[in-house]
Design an enzyme around this catalytic site. Structure first.
Site, PDB file in Angstrom:
ATOM      1  CE  LYS A   1      -2.517   1.818   3.562  1.00  5.51           C
ATOM      2  NZ  LYS A   1      -3.851   2.168   4.511  1.00  5.51           N
TER       3      LYS A   1
ATOM      4  CG  HIS B   1     -12.590   9.822   6.470  1.00  6.61           C
ATOM      5  ND1 HIS B   1     -13.734  10.219   5.653  1.00  6.61           N
ATOM      6  CD2 HIS B   1     -12.162   8.820   5.898  1.00  6.61           C
ATOM      7  CE1 HIS B   1     -13.441   9.282   4.849  1.00  6.61           C
ATOM      8  NE2 HIS B   1     -12.824   8.305   4.928  1.00  6.61           N
ATOM      9  CD  GLN B   2      -9.974   6.259   8.857  1.00  6.36           C
ATOM     10  OE1 GLN B   2     -10.516   5.150   8.818  1.00  6.36           O
ATOM     11  NE2 GLN B   2      -9.572   6.804   7.836  1.00  6.36           N
TER      12      GLN B   2
ATOM     13  CG  MET C   1      -9.119   1.628  16.753  1.00  4.60           C
ATOM     14  SD  MET C   1      -8.354   0.057  16.600  1.00  4.60           S
ATOM     15  CE  MET C   1      -8.190   0.160  15.009  1.00  4.60           C
ATOM     16  N   GLY C   2      -6.493   5.442  16.867  1.00  2.59           N
ATOM     17  CA  GLY C   2      -5.885   6.698  16.273  1.00  2.59           C
ATOM     18  C   GLY C   2      -4.381   6.662  16.307  1.00  2.59           C
ATOM     19  CB  THR C   3      -1.663   6.239  18.687  1.00  2.00           C
ATOM     20  OG1 THR C   3      -2.238   7.233  19.425  1.00  2.00           O
ATOM     21  CG2 THR C   3      -0.119   6.251  18.809  1.00  2.00           C
TER      22      THR C   3
ATOM     23  N   GLY D   1      -4.315  -0.886  18.112  1.00  2.00           N
ATOM     24  CA  GLY D   1      -4.606  -1.177  16.643  1.00  2.00           C
ATOM     25  C   GLY D   1      -3.730  -0.074  15.839  1.00  2.00           C
TER      26      GLY D   1
END
Ligand code: NAD
Length: 346
Positions: free
Chosen positions: A92, A162-163, A244-246, A317
């Site tokens: 990716k 957004h997420q 999940m953000g980091t 995550g």
């Protein structure tokens, strides 16, 4: 060799053999087609399987490259890996262009390229923006499925960017949630989450951070924060938290003391301690890498996961390239099967 034209599959299963696919050339799967063909259950299964393959040593990520390119303020890089169980090899490529929003484009941009593991020939070029959101949401959903208390009723959302709506939609499918509560540093974005709750028929309430910690049974943090937003003392026993953000050095969403109180799980330990939420507790010596369990161990039945109703579980995550390859492989297969892929010659 067909060029720039749409083809349908020509075998019974609709899935091309390697030989047939290589005769057709390279499939191009657009963002719109990814959205049309890859649903949340597909993403959940693909991500759960690849976490399991990582834990059993069948799949591994290569070192991540991420660089400021000195143009357009952009951060650009690659995430790559090989999943021998799913036969997914690829990369990716993309990053963050902060000026894109002013041009009507998403700031995060990425594209996934899949290769034939037997020959190295390029197989598919797949839009990565929708897939990034759906695979990130699948990651926290997998953690909720395996680690949250079965009787969880209140979902707490920290973040409303957004997420966040992808996260919310995937999370509410994992438990019988009766209410969603949320906090965001920019409260003007919270109606985005409220609208999804209204659509899903779930009560929604904006709360402060302490209320969120006191009430939520499951918490998802999905912000771009560089400092703790949730403190250890605010979190009640039995909570499951998916941070999940980091995903970059320096970012941080929760109190490092929470990493000591909680039982820790992650997608990949190496990323967790370097660019994930665990980086701060790890560098200050509060935790060791052996304190963090790959969630694939739980999926494979080699770790019990949650051991008691009072335990706090935390899933870090960080986002691995193999998740992207897993969902891109699904997108390519489904698009090819449904005749929605465009093809160009090799
Ligand atoms: P976004 O820009 O749409 O939203 C950002 C969110 O963070 C909003 O809720 C905003 O209010 C909040 N925020 C912004 N600056 C902040 C600050 N300084 N302190 C605290 N909060 C702040 O971004 P997004 O696409 O929703 O992504 C959110 C985060 O998730 C980003 O950090 C992104 O890098 C990360 N991300 C992680 C993965 C993964 O696999 N773990 C995948 C994609 C995105």
């Amino acid at each position: 060799m067909p060029t720039d034209m749409q083809l349908v599959s020509d075998n019974d299963t609709g899935v091309d053999s390697a030989e047939q696919a290589s005769k057709k050339g390279i499939s191009i799967i657009s963002e719109a087609v990814c959205e049309a063909v890859v649903g949340r259950p597909d993403a959940f299964t693909a991500v759960e399987n690849v976490f399991a393959a990582m834990a059993s040593g069948d799949a591994y990520n290569f070192p991540v490259v991420r660089e400021a390119i000195g143009h357009a303020d952009a951060l650009y890089g690659f995430k790559s890996g090989f999943d021998q169980a799913g036969m997914a090899l690829g990369v990716k490529s993309g990053g963050y262009w902060p000026g894109n929003a002013a041009k009507g484009l998403t700031n995060h941009q990425s594209t996934i390229v899949l290769f034939d593991p037997d020959t190295g020939q390029v197989k598919s070029i797949v839009g990565g923006n929708y897939l990034t959101a759906v695979r990130t949401a699948a990651s926290s959903a997998v953690s909720i499925a395996h680690l949250a208390r079965k009787d969880a009723k209140v979902l707490g959302m920290v973040g409303a960017g957004h997420q966040s709506t992808f996260q919310l939609r995937a999370a509410v499918e994992q438990r019988d949630f009766e209410k969603v509560i949320a906090w965001n540093p920019h409260p003007e974005h919270l109606p985005r989450l409220a609208a999804v709750c209204e659509e899903l028929g779930l009560p929604f309430e904006a709360v402060d951070r302490q209320q969120l910690g006191a009430q939520a049974d499951v918490i998802i943090t999905i912000t771009s924060a560089f400092e703790p937003l949730l403190m250890n003392d605010w979190i009640k026993p039995g909570t499951h938290i998916a941070c999940m953000g980091t995903d970059t050095k320096g970012k941080q969403e929760v109190d490092p003391a929470l990493l000591v109180s909680a039982t820790l799980f992650t997608d990949e330990v190496a990323q967790s301690i370097s660019i994930g939420e665990a980086q701060h507790a790890f560098t200050s010596g509060l935790i060791h890498s052996a304190d963090i369990t790959p969630i694939g161990e739980v999926i494979n039945g080699n770790h019990p996961g949650r051991r008691s109703a009072e335990q706090i579980t935390l899933f870090d995550g960080t986002g691995v390239g193999l998740q992207d390859l897993a969902v891109a492989t699904v997108a390519a297969k489904l698009a090819e099967k449904q005749g929605l892929a465009n093809w160009i010659g090799l």
